[in-house]
Design a protein around this motif. Structure first.
Motif, mmCIF file in Angstrom:
data_model
loop_
_atom_site.group_PDB
_atom_site.id
_atom_site.type_symbol
_atom_site.label_atom_id
_atom_site.label_comp_id
_atom_site.label_asym_id
_atom_site.label_seq_id
_atom_site.Cartn_x
_atom_site.Cartn_y
_atom_site.Cartn_z
ATOM 1 N N TYR A 1 4.874 -1.778 4.364
ATOM 2 C CA TYR A 1 5.332 -0.709 5.247
ATOM 3 C C TYR A 1 5.919 -1.312 6.516
ATOM 4 N N LEU B 1 -0.834 -2.108 6.489
ATOM 5 C CA LEU B 1 0.225 -1.190 6.895
ATOM 6 C C LEU B 1 1.323 -1.943 7.650
ATOM 7 N N ILE C 1 3.970 0.838 0.501
ATOM 8 C CA ILE C 1 2.721 1.497 0.907
ATOM 9 C C ILE C 1 2.581 2.873 0.251
#
Length: 640
Positions: free
Chosen positions: A469, A464, A482
């Motif tokens: 992202y 993440l 993502i």
């Protein structure tokens, strides 16, 4: 975390090759680390995490200031043992010799059978591994599976007479093992005898195993036998005794992953083959234990795998110690990483993206035109029941709190104690209620997954971050990164494998025959779209990669729709970041290996082929039939 450099996009090239347009400038600069086989995308994030955590842990060792994270203090003690290279050099091969001698001393099959439980709990290799996992048709309970061992070569197909890699790889393997035996103090004659026996036994296993393409259809690994019938597979081993010793009881049934293998059991393991079987165990144990010893033994033990992957050199001692220690305490390290490097705002933002993607998927299912109302409703039920885990687990698996390091003992002795604890815990789960809170990946692993038996999608903290992202990226770029990964994992619930499991995670056909036949035709179209596509390493096997391609197609399509629902969306940023996350430079050896065994398509094709199925890609970049990225509308595939 270090910010990754964003390279300019060659807009003139997009119409002919999206992947090269986005990643071409980076590819010219990218250098594969000498101790790795790849760089870019997932690998760069993993390398950055490696650097950050190694620096953190070194500071803890230097200052003694260890954060109050569960299990972390014991991990640091274990890491310290792994880093004590002076002690490891002083001890040499001595710590591993009793483990090897135990195999050498086995008298016959009866002796082996009587020791099988203790050998298993000590981590010794076996040609008939038993594994406890949720019952695919009753995922509330753990059941027993009979699996098959891995082969020396990467896949059954490597054993075919016309395979060009077979001879060279086996030669490298033999030379590596001969050197390990020498370093462990064994004679050359003894070594050659053991190597020959191990190779004979390994070659006998290959004809009875599935290849990677067959294993990709993992639903077919569920073959339930009464235990009484299972025990008939062997005329020379008391399988009933072996299993009851292992789990403490005699089960009424067992799941066999590859029946053809067990149908050949007596042919494979009998008094005449036992000597070769011992050699096979000895060689595998020697390789496995070498990483706990000296620098030379560790580096030697990796020669074969480096030949497979194309890595130019071994990891240095510090890095090898890091991976050895973190693999033992992976969830401990993962929680530490997540708590330090993954913020609450990011977790909330990503969780909201997941919910949005599920809502998009639900709307698509509700408006689906090729599913019957009955099947469509069941698909929506499954989607509504889908579990979501983001970042890291709420608490550490208590197993890791049982790992207490004895600093007076060797690295290997501590590892052996941990192995015994973990395997005892593993087999004790048989016939108990399934724990659905256990994560299969630690939070510092750059990956994500869908578990069909739990009907849950999981996104560890490590993935993440940019380019997948970032709060600094536009929403369109995040959805192309993502967002597509999230929807990819959701799509696994409805790929050719996942679609066979219901909302509870049970293997259960909830499709009408007509809907299933239509879906299978769509899956075949996806196979055909990739079958035989040429790469630098060779042609693609469309059947091997079909499930991941179905997930890519569904994921990209749904992420696109979600991106378009945001204000000021930018589809150029969406498609370019989709291509960017697949940017990768790999050794040719690794590319060839993955073509044979990996269920994912090559990264260049993941970036380029899926976008050609989407009308928005053509309008965004004004692509027409004269451009390289053009695909005739009649050939574009839309499943979810």
């Amino acid at each position: 975390m270090t910010e990754q450099k964003i390279y300019p996009v060659n807009e003139d090239l997009i119409k002919d090759d999206l992947y090269q347009a986005v990643n071409g400038a980076w590819l010219k600069d990218a250098v594969i680390p000498a101790d790795k086989a790849t760089t870019g995308g997932f690998a760069d994030l993993a390398d950055q995490i490696e650097q950050d955590l190694m620096a953190d842990f070194q500071e803890m060792l230097t200052t003694g200031d260890i954060p109050n994270e569960p299990g972390l203090a014991e991990f640091i003690k274990y890491y310290h043992l792994a880093l004590d290279f002076n002690e490891r050099e002083t001890q040499g091969a001595t710590p591993i010799l009793p483990y090897l001698q135990r195999i050498i001393d086995l008298k016959d099959l009866t002796d082996y059978q009587n020791q099988l439980r203790s050998l298993t709990m000590a981590g010794y290799p076996t040609a008939f591994p038993f594994h406890v996992a949720p019952d695919m048709k009753n995922t509330d309970l753990y059941t027993l599976y009979a699996e098959v061992p891995s082969l020396i070569l990467p896949d059954k197909t490597y054993y075919q007479a016309d395979n060009p890699s077979q001879e060279s790889l086996l030669n490298i393997y033999q030379q590596m093992v001969a050197k390990l035996f020498e370093l462990a103090g064994f004679s050359a004659d003894f070594a050659q005898k053991q190597i020959a026996g191990a190779l004979r036994f390994d070659a006998s296993l290959a004809p009875h195993q599935k290849d990677s393409t067959e294993r990709a259809d993992y639903v077919k690994s569920y073959n339930k036998y009464t235990f009484a019938d299972f025990t008939k597979f062997s005329s020379d081993l008391d399988l009933s005794f072996c299993v009851s010793e292992l789990i403490g009881q005699t089960p009424s049934e067992i799941i066999v992953s590859e029946p053809a293998y067990y149908e050949a059991f007596t042919e494979l393991i009998n008094p005449e083959t036992f000597s070769d079987y011992k050699s096979w165990m000895l060689v595998r144990m020697l390789i496995a234990l070498s990483r706990y010893t000296t620098h030379e033994m560790r580096v030697t033990a990796g020669i074969y795998n480096r030949a497979l992957s194309g890595s130019k050199e071994a990891m240095n001692d510090q890095k090898a110690a890091y991976y050895l220690a973190t693999s033992q305490f992976d969830q401990v390290v993962g929680l530490y990483y997540a708590h330090k490097y993954f913020g609450a705002q990011a977790k909330a933002d990503v969780y909201a993206m997941v919910e949005k993607m599920i809502a998009v998927y639900k709307e698509r299912l509700e408006n689906n035109t090729w599913l019957s109302p009955k099947t469509r409703q069941q698909a929506i039920v499954k989607l509504n029941t889908l579990g979501i885990d983001v970042g890291y687990p709420d608490k550490l698996n208590p197993l890791y709190l049982e790992f207490v390091v004895n600093e007076e003992k060797s690295l290997l002795a501590n590892d052996a104690e941990f192995t015994k604890i973990a395997l005892n815990k593993h087999y004790s789960r048989w016939n108990t209620k399934v724990d659905r809170t256990r994560w299969e990946m630690p939070a510092h692993m750059v990956n994500a997954y869908y578990n069909p038996s739990f009907n849950i999608i999981v996104f560890p903290a490590a993935i993440l971050q940019a380019p997948f992202y970032s709060l600094k990226q536009s929403s369109s770029a995040n959805f192309g990164g993502i967002g597509a990964v999230i929807a990819h994992e959701i799509s696994h619930a409805f790929d050719n494998n996942g679609a066979q499991f219901d909302e509870f995670g049970n293997l259960n056909n909830w499709w009408t025959p007509e809907d299933l036949a239509y879906f299978e035709d769509l899956a075949q179209a996806m196979i055909d779209q990739f079958e035989g596509l040429v790469t630098e390493a060779g042609p693609v096997n469309g059947k091997l990669v079909v499930s991941e391609n179905i997930a890519d197609a569904g994921g990209l399509s749904c992420a696109l729709e979600a991106a378009k629902s945001e204000p000021n969306y930018n589809l150029k940023e969406f498609f370019c970041n989709w291509a960017r996350v697949w940017g990768m430079k790999s050794s040719l050896e690794r590319q060839k290996l993955l073509l044979n065994v990996d269920v994912h398509a090559p990264n260049t094709l993941r970036a380029n082929i899926q976008v050609r199925n989407l009308a928005d890609f053509y309008t965004t970049f004004n692509i027409n039939e004269n451009d390289g990225m053009w695909l005739d509308p009649a050939k574009r595939i839309h499943i979810w």
